[in-house]
Motif scaffolding. Structure first.
Motif, short mmCIF file in Angstrom:
data_model
loop_
_atom_site.label_atom_id
_atom_site.label_comp_id
_atom_site.label_asym_id
_atom_site.label_seq_id
_atom_site.Cartn_x
_atom_site.Cartn_y
_atom_site.Cartn_z
N VAL A 164 0.85 -1.20 0.00
CA VAL A 164 0.00 0.00 0.00
C VAL A 164 0.88 1.24 0.00
O VAL A 164 1.77 1.37 0.84
N ILE A 165 0.63 2.13 -0.95
CA ILE A 165 1.30 3.43 -0.99
C ILE A 165 0.27 4.46 -0.56
O ILE A 165 -0.55 4.92 -1.37
N PRO A 166 0.25 4.82 0.73
CA PRO A 166 -0.82 5.68 1.24
C PRO A 166 -0.46 7.16 1.21
O PRO A 166 0.71 7.53 1.30
N SER A 167 -1.48 7.99 1.09
CA SER A 167 -1.25 9.44 1.06
C SER A 167 -1.57 10.13 2.38
O SER A 167 -1.22 11.28 2.56
N GLY A 168 -2.29 9.44 3.29
CA GLY A 168 -2.87 10.20 4.41
C GLY A 168 -3.97 11.09 3.88
O GLY A 168 -4.34 10.99 2.70
N PRO A 169 -4.52 11.98 4.72
CA PRO A 169 -5.61 12.85 4.26
C PRO A 169 -5.20 13.72 3.08
O PRO A 169 -4.05 14.14 2.96
N ILE A 170 -6.16 13.98 2.20
CA ILE A 170 -5.92 14.86 1.06
C ILE A 170 -5.72 16.29 1.57
O ILE A 170 -6.44 16.75 2.46
N PHE A 214 3.15 10.71 9.80
CA PHE A 214 2.22 9.63 10.15
C PHE A 214 2.24 8.48 9.14
O PHE A 214 1.36 7.64 9.16
N GLY A 215 3.23 8.48 8.25
CA GLY A 215 3.46 7.28 7.45
C GLY A 215 3.02 7.33 6.00
O GLY A 215 2.94 6.29 5.36
N ALA A 216 2.74 8.52 5.46
CA ALA A 216 2.38 8.62 4.04
C ALA A 216 3.58 8.26 3.17
O ALA A 216 4.73 8.50 3.55
N ARG A 217 3.32 7.69 2.01
CA ARG A 217 4.36 7.38 1.03
C ARG A 217 4.14 8.14 -0.28
O ARG A 217 4.87 7.97 -1.25
N THR A 218 3.08 8.94 -0.31
CA THR A 218 2.82 9.83 -1.44
C THR A 218 1.99 10.98 -0.88
O THR A 218 1.45 10.88 0.23
N ILE A 219 1.93 12.08 -1.62
CA ILE A 219 1.16 13.24 -1.17
C ILE A 219 0.08 13.54 -2.20
O ILE A 219 0.34 13.54 -3.41
N LYS A 220 -1.12 13.79 -1.70
CA LYS A 220 -2.25 14.07 -2.60
C LYS A 220 -2.76 15.48 -2.33
O LYS A 220 -3.08 15.83 -1.20
N LEU A 221 -2.84 16.26 -3.40
CA LEU A 221 -3.35 17.62 -3.30
C LEU A 221 -4.67 17.73 -4.07
O LEU A 221 -4.80 17.17 -5.16
N CYS A 222 -5.60 18.51 -3.52
CA CYS A 222 -6.75 18.98 -4.29
C CYS A 222 -6.28 20.24 -5.02
O CYS A 222 -6.08 21.27 -4.39
N ILE A 223 -6.07 20.15 -6.31
CA ILE A 223 -5.53 21.30 -7.04
C ILE A 223 -6.59 22.40 -7.20
O ILE A 223 -6.31 23.58 -7.01
N GLU A 241 8.70 20.02 -0.89
CA GLU A 241 8.59 19.58 0.51
C GLU A 241 8.41 18.06 0.58
O GLU A 241 9.03 17.38 1.40
N ALA A 242 7.55 17.53 -0.31
CA ALA A 242 7.29 16.08 -0.31
C ALA A 242 8.57 15.31 -0.63
O ALA A 242 8.80 14.22 -0.09
N ALA A 243 9.41 15.89 -1.48
CA ALA A 243 10.65 15.20 -1.88
C ALA A 243 11.56 14.96 -0.68
O ALA A 243 12.32 14.00 -0.67
N LYS A 244 11.45 15.81 0.34
CA LYS A 244 12.28 15.61 1.54
C LYS A 244 11.96 14.29 2.23
O LYS A 244 12.80 13.73 2.92
N GLY A 245 10.73 13.81 2.05
CA GLY A 245 10.35 12.51 2.62
C GLY A 245 10.21 11.44 1.56
O GLY A 245 9.47 10.48 1.76
N ASP A 246 10.89 11.63 0.43
CA ASP A 246 10.83 10.66 -0.68
C ASP A 246 9.41 10.43 -1.19
O ASP A 246 9.06 9.31 -1.57
N CYS A 247 8.58 11.44 -1.14
CA CYS A 247 7.20 11.29 -1.63
C CYS A 247 7.01 12.08 -2.92
O CYS A 247 7.52 13.19 -3.07
N LYS A 248 6.27 11.48 -3.85
CA LYS A 248 5.87 12.18 -5.06
C LYS A 248 4.46 12.75 -4.84
O LYS A 248 3.73 12.30 -3.95
N VAL A 249 4.08 13.72 -5.68
CA VAL A 249 2.80 14.42 -5.48
C VAL A 249 1.82 14.07 -6.59
O VAL A 249 2.14 14.12 -7.77
N GLU A 250 0.61 13.72 -6.15
CA GLU A 250 -0.51 13.54 -7.08
C GLU A 250 -1.48 14.69 -6.91
O GLU A 250 -1.78 15.10 -5.79
#
Ligand SMILES: [Zn+2]
Length: 452
Positions: A164-170, A214-223, A241-250
């Motif tokens: 699972v690659i979770p985003s946490g809350p949008i 809290f353990g997200a592996r990707t970041i999700k934005l409402c554009i 900012e997401a790159a600092k935690g190795d996360c890509k942005v959707e």
């Protein structure tokens, strides 16, 4: 020996015992005899291959490999073996219903607790793995971090499920995707669990850090969920900012303007294809931006013929323009019509997920390109292609087998006969055999990333 050193000695013995257990597990060898082995990267298949699996990973692949004495042999000589499938946009911990919510998912948030939603997610994971999905991106609407909890539970070895690659809350500008009442918004204790309001640069940074903490592996934005959505600079800030935690942005995109801002900012993935124009597709292809189109088929339980036609035409255009396509569903609903026509049995979450192939078929996309989207591009969009996906030495042993040839008939993917996840057999001869995945404690350590 004083009390302290006795304790240390005891701890050391425990650590050593753990090391020995881990070593004996990793030396276990499984030899899979594959009638055909597909490489979705090249769209080719090789006959009569042997795949040696040691512990969780693939050790060797080839036609004439010597099978070590004592190895467990799995005979898939009559089947086609390929990497596990990827749903690049789904919602494991949200299932809104006709009753009592009238399909309004805001009510699900209010009526179902985070623990209940986490258990629903665990069940969905088992159903998806049974249909061959070994990786899913879980992008928001997961109550209070039910998604990252599921990822932790899976990584620790409590139960079977896809990676699972979770985003946490949008993360969105004020109001997120909803239109909360002043009472909800000002108290901020009802709407808050599903969206993080972040308007200023400082708030955007803080929201991303919170999700990664809290353990997200990707970041999700409402554009562009609101007219005051994110600017190109806001999105660029989120990406760095997401790159600092190795996360890509959707980016969730629902307007042409929002799509253009996401593209201009160089976002990694755009979710939902409906607002995209042929010009957006052209630019996405040029920049290598992944599309998680969430291409819903028209079925008796979902969609309309008119919406389906638009979806098919947009997917077709994106494919023609060579956008990096992923297979994605946005699955988060349930109703009484989700039954098999012939048997009257409930369709599983996995069966309804793979049914999204209908849209790809309607768009006349060649089977080998669909296969590329549902495997290779999915692994890339999930940003784990360096450790999972290719059936090559050093990669995690996540693989499936089907009858027939999905390179020419994509419907072969609808009936997965065999599933291996992390080197363990989850399904064999079309029947789930999940017992090896269940443990009474956290028997596996997380795979070395910086968070828990
Ligand atoms: Zn979604």
């Amino acid at each position: 020996m004083n009390k302290l050193s006795r304790t240390s000695g005891f701890l050391l013995a425990l650590v050593l015992a753990g090391t020995i257990t881990a070593q004996s597990q990793t030396t276990k060898i499984t030899a899979i005899k594959a009638g055909r082995l597909i490489d979705p990267e090249t769209g080719t298949a090789a006959g009569n291959q042997v795949i040696l699996v040691e512990g969780e990973k693939i050790k060797a692949v080839g036609p004439d490999l010597a099978i070590p004495a004592g190895a467990t042999i799995i005979d898939l000589a009559k089947l086609t073996v390929l990497p596990g499938l990827v749903d690049a946009h789904t919602h494991m911990a949200l299932t809104y219903k006709e009753q009592p919510e009238n399909n309004y998912y805001y009510l699900t948030y209010v009526m179902e607790s985070s623990p209940l939603r986490a258990i629903e997610a665990a069940s969905n994971g088992i159903q998806l793995l049974n249909s061959g999905f070994t990786v899913i991106r879980d992008v928001g609407n997961n109550a209070m971090y039910a998604d990252t909890a599921l990822r932790q539970a899976l990584e620790q070895g409590w139960l079977p499920g896809p990676t699972v690659i979770p985003s946490g809350p949008i993360i969105g500008s004020t109001g997120g995707q909803l239109w909360p009442t002043p009472e909800m918004y000002k108290e901020h204790n009802i709407v808050f669990p599903e969206y993080i309001d972040a308007d200023s640069p400082a708030e955007i940074v803080k929201a991303i850090r919170q999700n990664m903490l809290f353990g997200a592996r990707t970041i999700k934005l409402c554009i562009d969920c609101k007219p005051w959505g994110y600017s190109v600079d806001d999105i660029r800030l989120a990406i760095s900012e997401a790159a600092k935690g190795d996360c890509k942005v959707e980016g969730h995109v629902q307007t042409p303007d929002g799509a253009q801002r996401a593209i201009d900012a160089g976002i990694y993935i755009i979710a939902h294809g409906n607002a995209l124009t042929p010009e957006h597709h052209r630019q996405m292809a040029e920049k290598g931006i992944f599309l998680a189109g969430t291409d819903t088929p028209f079925t008796k339980y979902r969609g309309s013929e008119a919406a389906f036609k638009v979806t098919v035409a947009k997917l077709r255009d994106a494919w023609e323009k060579k956008v990096p396509l992923t297979f994605s569903t946005d699955f988060d609903y349930w109703n009484e019509r989700m039954k098999d026509d012939k048997t009257g049995e409930w369709l599983t979450r996995g069966e309804m997920t793979i049914a999204f192939l209908d849209t790809w078929k309607a768009a006349n996309i060649p089977a080998r390109d669909v296969l590329h989207a549902i495997t290779i591009n999915g692994y890339k969009a999930a940003d784990i292609i360096k450790e999972r996906g290719p059936i090559k030495p050093g990669f995690f042993a996540d693989l499936i087998a089907v009858s027939g040839d999905p390179l020419t008939d994509i419907d072969a993917l609808r009936s997965v006969q065999f599933v291996m996840k992390n080197g363990m057999v989850f399904k064999k001869d079309g029947v789930m055999t999940p017992e090896k995945f269940f443990h009474p404690g956290p028997v596996r350590t997380p795979n070395g990333r910086w968070t828990r």
